[in-house]
Design a protein around this motif. Structure first.
Motif, mmCIF file in Angstrom:
data_model
loop_
_atom_site.group_PDB
_atom_site.id
_atom_site.type_symbol
_atom_site.label_atom_id
_atom_site.label_comp_id
_atom_site.label_asym_id
_atom_site.label_seq_id
_atom_site.Cartn_x
_atom_site.Cartn_y
_atom_site.Cartn_z
ATOM 1 N N GLY A 197 0.779 -1.231 0.000
ATOM 2 C CA GLY A 197 0.000 0.000 0.000
ATOM 3 C C GLY A 197 0.808 1.277 0.000
ATOM 4 N N THR A 198 2.136 1.184 -0.212
ATOM 5 C CA THR A 198 3.003 2.364 -0.074
ATOM 6 C C THR A 198 3.485 2.879 -1.426
ATOM 7 O OG1 THR A 198 3.775 1.612 2.082
ATOM 8 C CG2 THR A 198 5.130 3.250 0.957
ATOM 9 N N ILE A 199 3.351 4.176 -1.610
ATOM 10 C CA ILE A 199 3.873 4.868 -2.790
ATOM 11 C C ILE A 199 4.860 5.923 -2.302
ATOM 12 C CG2 ILE A 199 3.331 6.305 -4.792
ATOM 13 C CD1 ILE A 199 2.217 3.468 -4.992
ATOM 14 N N GLY A 200 6.031 5.982 -2.916
ATOM 15 C CA GLY A 200 7.043 6.965 -2.547
ATOM 16 C C GLY A 200 7.156 8.050 -3.597
ATOM 17 N N ALA A 201 7.572 9.229 -3.145
ATOM 18 C CA ALA A 201 7.740 10.338 -4.078
ATOM 19 C C ALA A 201 8.781 11.305 -3.541
ATOM 20 C CB ALA A 201 6.422 11.066 -4.307
ATOM 21 N N ARG A 202 9.393 12.036 -4.470
ATOM 22 C CA ARG A 202 10.388 13.037 -4.070
ATOM 23 C C ARG A 202 10.105 14.329 -4.824
ATOM 24 N NH1 ARG A 202 14.561 14.627 -6.700
ATOM 25 N NH2 ARG A 202 14.609 12.751 -8.016
ATOM 26 N N ARG A 203 10.204 15.415 -4.092
ATOM 27 C CA ARG A 203 10.106 16.742 -4.710
ATOM 28 C C ARG A 203 11.225 17.582 -4.126
ATOM 29 N NH1 ARG A 203 4.819 20.776 -4.970
ATOM 30 N NH2 ARG A 203 5.766 22.336 -6.342
ATOM 31 N N GLY A 204 12.141 17.973 -4.971
ATOM 32 C CA GLY A 204 13.316 18.683 -4.473
ATOM 33 C C GLY A 204 14.098 17.774 -3.537
ATOM 34 N N ALA A 205 14.383 18.269 -2.342
ATOM 35 C CA ALA A 205 15.139 17.484 -1.372
ATOM 36 C C ALA A 205 14.232 16.722 -0.414
ATOM 37 C CB ALA A 205 16.070 18.398 -0.567
ATOM 38 N N THR A 206 12.912 16.820 -0.624
ATOM 39 C CA THR A 206 11.954 16.208 0.297
ATOM 40 C C THR A 206 11.457 14.878 -0.238
ATOM 41 O OG1 THR A 206 11.222 18.388 1.045
ATOM 42 C CG2 THR A 206 9.776 16.528 1.518
ATOM 43 N N THR A 207 11.529 13.846 0.599
ATOM 44 C CA THR A 207 11.025 12.524 0.246
ATOM 45 C C THR A 207 9.804 12.212 1.107
ATOM 46 O OG1 THR A 207 13.220 11.728 -0.363
ATOM 47 C CG2 THR A 207 11.558 10.059 0.150
ATOM 48 N N VAL A 208 8.756 11.717 0.494
ATOM 49 C CA VAL A 208 7.545 11.350 1.233
ATOM 50 C C VAL A 208 7.169 9.912 0.879
ATOM 51 C CG1 VAL A 208 6.730 13.734 1.226
ATOM 52 C CG2 VAL A 208 5.909 12.156 -0.535
ATOM 53 N N GLU A 209 6.533 9.251 1.839
ATOM 54 C CA GLU A 209 5.940 7.940 1.585
ATOM 55 C C GLU A 209 4.489 7.997 2.047
ATOM 56 O OE1 GLU A 209 8.150 4.729 3.282
ATOM 57 O OE2 GLU A 209 9.501 4.643 1.555
ATOM 58 N N VAL A 210 3.589 7.558 1.190
ATOM 59 C CA VAL A 210 2.161 7.598 1.493
ATOM 60 C C VAL A 210 1.633 6.170 1.443
ATOM 61 C CG1 VAL A 210 -0.083 8.565 0.872
ATOM 62 C CG2 VAL A 210 2.014 9.893 0.449
ATOM 63 N N THR A 211 1.033 5.720 2.545
ATOM 64 C CA THR A 211 0.538 4.348 2.651
ATOM 65 C C THR A 211 -0.962 4.351 2.893
ATOM 66 O OG1 THR A 211 2.654 3.629 3.581
ATOM 67 C CG2 THR A 211 0.774 2.163 3.899
ATOM 68 N N THR A 212 -1.641 3.513 2.172
ATOM 69 C CA THR A 212 -3.089 3.369 2.352
ATOM 70 C C THR A 212 -3.384 2.846 3.758
ATOM 71 O OG1 THR A 212 -3.324 2.887 -0.004
ATOM 72 C CG2 THR A 212 -5.154 2.245 1.421
ATOM 73 N N TYR A 213 -4.457 3.346 4.352
ATOM 74 C CA TYR A 213 -4.870 2.845 5.660
ATOM 75 C C TYR A 213 -4.735 1.325 5.682
ATOM 76 C CZ TYR A 213 -7.239 7.334 6.691
ATOM 77 O OH TYR A 213 -7.536 8.653 6.933
ATOM 78 N N ARG A 214 -4.167 0.831 6.768
ATOM 79 C CA ARG A 214 -3.922 -0.604 6.863
ATOM 80 C C ARG A 214 -4.691 -1.198 8.025
ATOM 81 N NH1 ARG A 214 1.414 -1.725 4.790
ATOM 82 N NH2 ARG A 214 1.512 -3.612 6.048
ATOM 83 N N ALA A 215 -5.054 -2.454 7.868
ATOM 84 C CA ALA A 215 -5.654 -3.228 8.950
ATOM 85 C C ALA A 215 -5.072 -4.626 8.846
ATOM 86 C CB ALA A 215 -7.174 -3.258 8.818
#
Length: 499
Positions: free
Chosen positions: A98-116
């Motif tokens: 459920g995790t998608i990663g992304a980078r913008r400039g020097a910032t890295t984010v990871e977004v994960t779908t609600y998990r159960a």
């Protein structure tokens, strides 16, 4: 402030909790525009988004998280659709979970779908089940201090399991029953030890009890995951506290049994030290001798995993070599040799890389060498061998040897320190004279072959080794003397008869 104001997280609470909220607000200020923008993008697409876990906890602690972790109601495909227009780069290697990663400039984010999700109880592979609300996602987190979130873009603080109160009390609890949490993933028990070492927290009594009861279940976790947690623990500011918890709960019996084995019975006459306590003290002292993180290599910039592992494990050969002597003493003959083998065996089992295994074993083997120095009677040859045998590990060996002095006798401690000071000065003088860091024979392989009229091979290798011994014993003696020594050695070799 109103829940619509994007500038500050808000929630009611006690004075200590409100102070933590103010601290988090100030710490998150640089990324508030980013958080607001992402929150608005997901909201415009009809999805919820929240900053969650470590970044939220660290903001309250005034620490900086290297990455920003988010959770969302969006599916992985929907998350990717929102992030693609925003990011400079994106990846989906964690899509299965459920995790998608992304980078913008020097910032890295990871977004994960609600998990159960839950785990299958055998292989530790998560059985992924996406959830539909933030509260259910947070309850599956390891500890309450990691189960806090900020809903975006409103920056509403979400804390259904009283993580902020636990943070203020510096206490580790699980969002649900600890038996359930550790049953889902036994590695969380080691993570508790790591957080004790990293953050200076204490575990709640029910958490400690569950860890003790369930310690054996750590055996189903892969060696690589155990290694990574142990490494993080050792690299923390206060590893001693985390290691104590690891030992006291019985976890160490399964992941690092050589450590609790150091708790040798103190005999009625108290004829030897508590090796376990001694080893923890050596670790503390070694850490105090590390150089700054940006210091030169010879200062052993901290935190240094090799030095810390060697400090912790340097005496693990003692239980196997302990012998009570007839005169009332106790000995551990050759424990450094036995310990080096045990250290290498354990680190290999934990899947440490070859260089780390080799370095820690070598330091363990060499940690007693200095004690043959006496009052400084070593010859220059012995000093050269000390340096050559240590090689690039010499700066670490210096610190390990100094740390190994834990005597409470102030006079003895001062004498050992002064003696080692003198050894280091001798090493520096010899290095200035002879460049000991790269000791080699005065003739290279080609020159040895020319003098003896032989080709490369085992015989030339033996000749090279002999000249290295000459170099270590006698220092630089000049080409003429080296060639004479080489010919004298060659005359005694059976191969020379056929030349």
């Amino acid at each position: 402030m109103s829940s619509a104001d994007p500038r500050e997280p808000h929630a009611a609470g006690s004075a200590p909790q409100l102070e933590l909220l103010r601290r988090a607000t100030a710490h998150l200020a640089p990324v508030v525009p980013l958080l607001t923008e992402l929150g608005e993008r997901f909201a415009a697409a009809g999805h919820e988004l929240a900053l969650v876990g470590g970044p939220v906890r660290d903001a309250f602690l005034g620490r900086t998280s290297p990455d920003l972790d988010f959770t969302t109601s969006a599916t992985p495909d929907e998350t990717l659709a929102v992030l693609k227009p925003w990011a400079d780069a994106h990846w989906d290697v964690g899509r299965e979970f459920g995790t998608i990663g992304a980078r913008r400039g020097a910032t890295t984010v990871e977004v994960t779908t609600y998990r159960a999700d839950a785990y299958d109880g055998l292989t530790r592979k998560p059985v992924v089940a996406f959830g539909d609300n933030l509260s259910d996602d947070l309850v599956r987190r390891d500890f309450t201090v990691n189960a806090m979130a900020l809903r975006l873009p409103a920056m509403d603080f979400v804390d259904p399991y009283a993580g902020l109160a636990d943070l203020a009390a510096r206490r580790l609890r699980t969002p649900g029953p600890p038996e359930v949490s550790f049953g889902d993933d036994p590695l969380r028990m080691m993570r508790a030890c790591r957080f004790v070492a990293q953050l200076g927290f204490e575990v709640a009594p029910e958490v400690r009890a569950a860890m003790t009861e369930m310690a054996g279940s750590i055996g189903i976790v892969s060696a690589e995951r155990v290694r990574d947690e142990l490494s993080k623990l050792l690299l923390a500011p206060r590893p001693r506290a985390g290691l104590r918890l690891l030992v006291d709960t019985g976890l160490a019996d399964h992941v690092l049994p050589e450590l609790p084995a150091l708790r040798l019975e103190i005999d009625e006459h108290h004829r030897h030290k508590d090796v376990y306590e001694h080893s923890l003290t050596v670790l503390d002292q070694a850490i105090s001798l590390e150089g700054p993180a940006d210091g030169p290599a010879e200062s052993v910039p901290g935190p240094d995993l090799v030095l810390r592992l060697a400090a912790l494990l340097h005496d693990i050969g003692k239980p196997a070599t302990r012998k009570f002597e007839s005169g009332g003493g106790v000995s551990f003959h050759h424990h450094e040799v036995v310990g080096a083998k045990l250290a290498a065996k354990r680190l290999k089992a934990l899947r440490f890389d070859k260089e780390t295994v080799k370095a820690v074993a070598r330091l363990t083997e060499l940690h007693l060498r200095f004690h043959g120095y006496g009052e400084g009677q070593w010859t220059d040859s012995a000093v050269r061998r000390y340096v050559t045998d240590a090689g690039p590990l010499l700066p670490r060996l210096h610190r390990l040897t100094r740390s190994d002095s834990t005597t409470r006798n102030a006079r003895k401690a001062q004498r050992l320190s002064t003696t080692y000071d003198e050894l280091e000065r001798r090493i520096e003088r010899l290095q200035e004279q002879e460049e000991l860091a790269a000791v080699r024979p005065e003739l290279d392989g080609n020159e040895i072959g020319e003098v003896l009229g032989i080709r490369p091979g085992p015989v030339l290798g033996r000749a090279y080794k002999h000249l290295l011994e000459v170099r270590l014993d006698r220092g630089v003696i000049g080409r003429e003397a080296v060639e004479a020594e080489l010919r004298s050695w060659w005359a005694q070799q059976p191969e020379s008869a056929g030349e």
